[in-house]
Design a protein around this motif. Structure first.
Motif, PDB file in Angstrom:
ATOM      1  N   ASP A   1       1.019  -1.427  -0.399  1.00 47.24           N
ATOM      2  CA  ASP A   1      -0.352  -0.173   0.222  1.00 47.24           C
ATOM      3  C   ASP A   1       0.815   1.033   0.162  1.00 47.24           C
ATOM      4  N   VAL A   2       0.673   1.643  -1.045  1.00 41.72           N
ATOM      5  CA  VAL A   2       1.376   3.447  -1.281  1.00 41.72           C
ATOM      6  C   VAL A   2       0.826   4.617   0.332  1.00 41.72           C
ATOM      7  N   VAL A   3       1.088   5.424   0.780  1.00 42.34           N
ATOM      8  CA  VAL A   3       0.718   6.385   1.563  1.00 42.34           C
ATOM      9  C   VAL A   3       1.039   6.974   1.011  1.00 42.34           C
ATOM     10  N   THR A   4      -0.464   8.036   0.799  1.00 41.17           N
ATOM     11  CA  THR A   4      -0.622   9.416   0.481  1.00 41.17           C
ATOM     12  C   THR A   4      -0.163  10.266   1.079  1.00 41.17           C
ATOM     13  N   ASP A   5      -0.420  10.257   2.493  1.00 42.60           N
ATOM     14  CA  ASP A   5      -0.914  11.047   3.602  1.00 42.60           C
ATOM     15  C   ASP A   5      -0.818  10.445   4.995  1.00 42.60           C
ATOM     16  N   THR A   6       0.214  11.538   5.672  1.00 46.56           N
ATOM     17  CA  THR A   6      -0.219  10.979   7.234  1.00 46.56           C
ATOM     18  C   THR A   6      -0.887  11.965   7.964  1.00 46.56           C
ATOM     19  N   PRO A   7      -2.141  11.537   8.040  1.00 41.28           N
ATOM     20  CA  PRO A   7      -2.606  12.613   9.478  1.00 41.28           C
ATOM     21  C   PRO A   7      -2.703  12.814  10.523  1.00 41.28           C
ATOM     22  N   LYS A   8      -1.746  11.956  11.287  1.00 42.35           N
ATOM     23  CA  LYS A   8      -1.238  11.229  12.457  1.00 42.35           C
ATOM     24  C   LYS A   8      -0.042  10.827  12.423  1.00 42.35           C
ATOM     25  N   HIS A   9       1.022  11.280  13.692  1.00 40.02           N
ATOM     26  CA  HIS A   9       1.862  10.480  13.819  1.00 40.02           C
ATOM     27  C   HIS A   9       2.544  11.075  14.869  1.00 40.02           C
ATOM     28  N   SER A  10       2.036   9.937  16.614  1.00 43.07           N
ATOM     29  CA  SER A  10       2.561  10.781  17.361  1.00 43.07           C
ATOM     30  C   SER A  10       4.316  10.364  18.366  1.00 43.07           C
ATOM     31  N   VAL A  11       4.575  11.528  17.624  1.00 43.86           N
ATOM     32  CA  VAL A  11       6.418  11.105  18.243  1.00 43.86           C
ATOM     33  C   VAL A  11       6.466  10.856  19.473  1.00 43.86           C
ATOM     34  N   GLY A  12       6.066  11.457  20.813  1.00 47.78           N
ATOM     35  CA  GLY A  12       6.703  10.849  21.593  1.00 47.78           C
ATOM     36  C   GLY A  12       6.237   9.844  22.091  1.00 47.78           C
ATOM     37  N   ILE A  13       5.694   8.663  21.434  1.00 51.03           N
ATOM     38  CA  ILE A  13       5.516   7.959  21.869  1.00 51.03           C
ATOM     39  C   ILE A  13       6.810   6.500  20.325  1.00 51.03           C
ATOM     40  N   SER A  14       7.259   5.363  21.164  1.00 52.77           N
ATOM     41  CA  SER A  14       8.447   4.772  19.695  1.00 52.77           C
ATOM     42  C   SER A  14       9.017   3.662  20.514  1.00 52.77           C
ATOM     43  N   THR A  15       9.786   2.777  19.448  1.00 54.46           N
ATOM     44  CA  THR A  15      10.576   1.624  19.691  1.00 54.46           C
ATOM     45  C   THR A  15      11.788   2.750  20.442  1.00 54.46           C
ATOM     46  N   LEU A  16      12.214   1.527  21.292  1.00 55.20           N
ATOM     47  CA  LEU A  16      13.454   1.934  22.091  1.00 55.20           C
ATOM     48  C   LEU A  16      14.294   0.835  22.341  1.00 55.20           C
ATOM     49  N   PRO A  17      15.802   0.860  22.735  1.00 50.47           N
ATOM     50  CA  PRO A  17      17.165   2.372  22.809  1.00 50.47           C
ATOM     51  C   PRO A  17      16.610   2.536  21.170  1.00 50.47           C
ATOM     52  N   MET A  18      16.460   3.575  21.008  1.00 48.05           N
ATOM     53  CA  MET A  18      17.213   4.441  20.013  1.00 48.05           C
ATOM     54  C   MET A  18      18.629   4.324  19.582  1.00 48.05           C
ATOM     55  N   GLN A  19      18.754   3.733  17.716  1.00 45.04           N
ATOM     56  CA  GLN A  19      19.790   3.605  17.528  1.00 45.04           C
ATOM     57  C   GLN A  19      20.757   4.536  16.916  1.00 45.04           C
ATOM     58  N   ARG A  20      22.471   4.227  17.008  1.00 50.36           N
ATOM     59  CA  ARG A  20      22.794   5.765  16.482  1.00 50.36           C
ATOM     60  C   ARG A  20      22.645   6.075  15.047  1.00 50.36           C
ATOM     61  N   TRP A  21      22.609   7.175  14.260  1.00 55.21           N
ATOM     62  CA  TRP A  21      22.184   7.654  12.847  1.00 55.21           C
ATOM     63  C   TRP A  21      23.438   8.679  12.371  1.00 55.21           C
ATOM     64  N   SER A  22      23.513   8.560  11.691  1.00 56.74           N
ATOM     65  CA  SER A  22      23.691   9.157  10.963  1.00 56.74           C
ATOM     66  C   SER A  22      23.631  10.888   9.961  1.00 56.74           C
ATOM     67  N   PRO A  23      23.510  12.046   9.593  1.00 55.73           N
ATOM     68  CA  PRO A  23      22.683  12.466   8.740  1.00 55.73           C
ATOM     69  C   PRO A  23      23.261  13.029   8.028  1.00 55.73           C
ATOM     70  N   ALA A  24      24.078  12.083   7.643  1.00 60.59           N
ATOM     71  CA  ALA A  24      24.867  11.455   6.180  1.00 60.59           C
ATOM     72  C   ALA A  24      23.729  11.236   5.538  1.00 60.59           C
ATOM     73  N   SER A  25      22.950  10.003   6.072  1.00 60.33           N
ATOM     74  CA  SER A  25      21.794   8.766   5.542  1.00 60.33           C
ATOM     75  C   SER A  25      20.809   9.807   5.030  1.00 60.33           C
ATOM     76  N   LEU A  26      20.828  10.722   5.333  1.00 65.29           N
ATOM     77  CA  LEU A  26      19.387  12.387   4.975  1.00 65.29           C
ATOM     78  C   LEU A  26      19.501  12.744   3.731  1.00 65.29           C
ATOM     79  N   PRO A  27      18.502  11.698   2.941  1.00 72.11           N
ATOM     80  CA  PRO A  27      18.936  12.354   1.132  1.00 72.11           C
ATOM     81  C   PRO A  27      18.401  13.593   0.352  1.00 72.11           C
TER      82      PRO A  27
END
Length: 321
Positions: A142-168
């Motif tokens: 299924d291709v997502v056309t828009d995201t009306p809601k995304h609760s960013v205060g909850i997530s899967t943790l622990p957070m993994q390290r990431w690099s801004p170089a990965s942002l396109p």
């Protein structure tokens, strides 16, 4: 719901109060928090460290995937024959563009979230990396056309390290110093600008200005995140695929207003809407789906994938709506 990264860490009233304060001001000092709740600085530091170490909470920088250059998103439901799901999906874990992979039961063996710069890149991701998976017997995308809601205060943790170089293609150009600041804040978003500046050998005003520039552009948000599975608040998580009769607006409004629905996405494909639904127990999750979602006016069909385990999640990417 099974997790492999740790034990349940039940939050008490003081823990929850500290999280509430940090959600309002994630850079607030331990001293200021201690004064607000009437305990010592040392108590605040110990509570925060314990929540961070157990994966119950993270102080970090979240990146808006649309502002980072991901212009397309898809949700794939996969079934496998003759191979364990966790083994079948392992080749996806290091692939750029694979946002999350969950082992599930119900309408799919695995649910895979994909991000691409455009729909063509999504198609290529599916063709090159998803369809060749060992034992794949069925795939629905299924291709997502828009995201009306995304609760960013909850997530899967622990957070993994990431690099801004990965942002396109971030909406604001990131130089080497921006990247280093983001890497520091992503690891510990509660640290003061002064401490980050000291390590990077720049002024705290420089750190503050760089972060404000990225936040004002809508690229990042520094915030406190909680893993409700690790805290024991949620034991049932479902990825729900809804097929509708007619307009989606009334159904969307109800889902967006529901505090137990963490993510709402409108799609083109087999489903019209996909959601992530949280419940305190697995029984309550099934009851919500059977007695509420299936009977909601405008809903023709509901398919449920119950999350058994989150196998991979690039949790620093979210939709800051």
């Amino acid at each position: 719901m099974r997790r492999t990264h740790g034990n349940i860490h039940v939050l008490d009233e003081l823990d929850r109060r500290l999280i509430e304060i940090l959600r309002d001001d994630p850079r607030l000092s331990n001293r200021a928090m201690a004064e607000a709740v009437g305990v010592t600085d040392e108590t605040v530091a110990a509570r925060l460290r314990r929540m961070l170490d157990t994966g119950a909470m993270a102080m970090t920088a979240i990146v808006d995937w649309a502002a980072a250059g991901y212009g397309a998103r898809a949700v794939a439901r996969a079934r496998f024959d003759g191979v364990p799901t966790s083994d079948a999906v392992k080749p996806l874990f290091e692939i750029d563009g694979v946002h999350a992979v969950s082992e599930t039961s119900g309408c799919a063996d695995a649910v895979i979230y994909l991000l691409g710069t455009d729909v063509e890149q999504l198609r290529q991701l599916v063709a090159d990396h998803v369809r060749p998976l060992s034992g794949l017997s069925d795939l629905v995308v299924d291709v997502v056309t828009d995201t009306p809601k995304h609760s960013v205060g909850i997530s899967t943790l622990p957070m993994q390290r990431w690099s801004p170089a990965s942002l396109p293609a971030p909406v604001v150009a990131l130089d080497e110093l921006d990247a280093r600041i983001l890497e520091e804040v992503a690891v510990d978003g509660h640290e003061s600008n002064r401490e980050v500046a000291r390590r990077l050998q720049v002024s705290d005003s420089t750190v503050r200005a760089r972060l404000q520039r990225m936040e004002s552009a809508g690229l990042i948000r520094v915030l406190a995140m909680v893993d409700p599975v690790t805290t024991g608040d949620i034991a049932g998580v479902g990825i729900v695929f809804l097929t509708l009769d007619g307009s989606s607006e009334v159904v969307l409004d109800r889902l967006v207003d529901d505090p137990t629905v963490a993510i709402v996405e409108r799609c083109i494909g087999a489903a019209d809407i996909t959601i992530i639904l949280n419940a305190p127990t697995a029984d309550e999750l099934h009851a919500r789906v059977s007695h509420e979602l299936r009977l909601m006016p405008g809903v023709r069909r509901v398919d449920l994938a119950v999350v058994v385990e989150v196998l991979m999640h690039r949790a620093h990417l979210a939709r800051l709506v």
